[in-house]
Write an enzyme that holds these catalytic residues in place. Sequence first.
Site, PDB file in Angstrom:
ATOM      1  N   SER A   1      -1.480  -4.348  -7.833  1.00 10.67           N
ATOM      2  CA  SER A   1      -1.834  -5.208  -6.708  1.00 10.67           C
ATOM      3  C   SER A   1      -1.560  -6.688  -6.999  1.00 10.67           C
ATOM      4  O   SER A   1      -0.428  -7.075  -7.223  1.00 10.67           O
ATOM      5  CB  SER A   1      -3.303  -4.954  -6.339  1.00 10.67           C
ATOM      6  OG  SER A   1      -3.651  -5.574  -5.140  1.00 10.67           O
TER       7      SER A   1
ATOM      8  N   ASP B   1       0.253  -9.905  -1.048  1.00 10.18           N
ATOM      9  CA  ASP B   1       0.091  -9.752  -2.491  1.00 10.18           C
ATOM     10  C   ASP B   1       1.151  -8.779  -3.015  1.00 10.18           C
ATOM     11  O   ASP B   1       2.031  -8.344  -2.267  1.00 10.18           O
ATOM     12  CB  ASP B   1      -1.330  -9.319  -2.856  1.00 10.18           C
ATOM     13  CG  ASP B   1      -1.650  -7.893  -2.437  1.00 10.18           C
ATOM     14  OD1 ASP B   1      -0.998  -7.384  -1.516  1.00 10.18           O
ATOM     15  OD2 ASP B   1      -2.556  -7.287  -3.031  1.00 10.18           O
TER      16      ASP B   1
ATOM     17  N   ASP C   1       1.416  -5.674  -3.775  1.00 10.76           N
ATOM     18  CA  ASP C   1       1.668  -4.373  -3.137  1.00 10.76           C
ATOM     19  C   ASP C   1       1.491  -4.426  -1.632  1.00 10.76           C
ATOM     20  O   ASP C   1       1.531  -3.390  -0.960  1.00 10.76           O
ATOM     21  CB  ASP C   1       0.798  -3.279  -3.751  1.00 10.76           C
ATOM     22  CG  ASP C   1      -0.685  -3.450  -3.477  1.00 10.76           C
ATOM     23  OD1 ASP C   1      -1.121  -4.595  -3.207  1.00 10.76           O
ATOM     24  OD2 ASP C   1      -1.419  -2.455  -3.536  1.00 10.76           O
TER      25      ASP C   1
ATOM     26  N   ASP D   1      -0.922  -4.881   0.441  1.00 11.55           N
ATOM     27  CA  ASP D   1      -2.042  -4.306   1.188  1.00 11.55           C
ATOM     28  C   ASP D   1      -3.050  -5.376   1.609  1.00 11.55           C
ATOM     29  O   ASP D   1      -4.079  -5.063   2.193  1.00 11.55           O
ATOM     30  CB  ASP D   1      -2.724  -3.178   0.404  1.00 11.55           C
ATOM     31  CG  ASP D   1      -3.412  -3.638  -0.864  1.00 11.55           C
ATOM     32  OD1 ASP D   1      -3.211  -4.806  -1.273  1.00 11.55           O
ATOM     33  OD2 ASP D   1      -4.129  -2.818  -1.481  1.00 11.55           O
TER      34      ASP D   1
END
Length: 447
Positions: free
Chosen positions: A103, A242, A244, A246
């Site tokens: 992440s 960010d 990833d 999400d």
Amino acid sequence: MTRKLFGTDGVRGRANSDPMTAEMALRLGAAAGRYFRRDGRNGHRVVIGKDTRLSGYMLENALTAGLTSTGMNVLLLGPVPTPAVGYLTRSMRADLGIMISASHNPADDNGIKFFGPDGFKLSDEAETEIEIIVAGQIRPADPANIGRAKRIDDGRGRYVEYAKTTFSATKRLDGLKVVVDCAHGAAYRAAPDVLYELGAELVLIGVEPNGRNINDGVGSTHPEACAQAVLDHRADLGICLDGDADRLMLVDEKGRVADGDQLMALLAGRWADQDRLRGGALVATVMSNLGLERFLQARGLRLERTAVGDRYVVERMREGGFNLGGEQSGHIVMTDYATTGDGLIAGLQFLAAMLDTGRSASDLLTQFEPVPQMLKNVRFAAGTTPLSADGVKTAIAEGEARLSGTGRVLIRKSGTEPLIRVMAEAEDEALLRDVVETIVAAVQKGA
């Protein structure tokens, strides 16, 4: 059983160090395969996505080996956002989805997140069972039942087309200039593709991943780069994702950064007006600002609070039948569209609000006056438990007493990093600062 591998968001750690080694990834893949093949059927399939970290190659191959060894067929998506894995797990009728990502963490970290066949993250119970299998003897498949692996070339394209369906077919983004910061991460191609195809004029940063630069001075944890680009290019909006993708942070045309609380307030109000906010409530964590709660109460809406972690937000949403939730950190969960936080689709929802109202980003991102809030992170050494120290307990208790009736204190251990997060909020900023600094000093002494 005490969980040792799984934290609040899958398994995470420093790459090539326990538990983020090729050996552990192989065992995790094999254990997950054995868990999902308990019914004895052949033909089970798993989709695997990843972000742009160098270690993703190593972990992807190790997971594939473990999964195929227990008879799972593996479909490799390559670099795609985490919400794309949730979507494609359902769309491709897979039994399991896996995202390789840490992440917002630095490039040297990595992680493995699991999704069930419904596209939602696995429950704590399922993860615990997989951890038990990891610790035991894992029975491989018979030679004739070893799984296959196949690379899916159009996984990103499928997600791009789906993301566009969440934006009204009668609207276009012509005339809007948008800075898009992809953090050199998983959405470095998907996010620009979606926004360009919808007509926006784009200024791109964080779209040149090299395996080592993910989240490095860019993205939702470093929105200052996007804010400067918004000012330099006189853009209407900045969208910071960010690693990833999400979660997101938004930057208005004045270069000011707005967190997830302001976006959730906007969406909750709009959805309530449109009679589409299920349950008359927004689900958010204990970190969300008291100002958000007051805003909702004034609208006759409720704030349902959970523990920190988007998985706990989603669990409460599913339990209560709610369709909007998220975190101050920028996870925005809209179960009408996605099974997990989706920074790109949340950004599209905000752009739709700009088009519908004709109002500026700065206007729309000032939904409520936040109560002054301070958050400080204290790193601690492995093997130490600073929150159990008497001095820390005393400092926390005294801080709570000083803010009683006028604010609150929230101290927690991060589920993804060796950090103690010290947060407090109060109308009196001098008192707030003193309480936080006192507790931080005590934690540092105990760390």
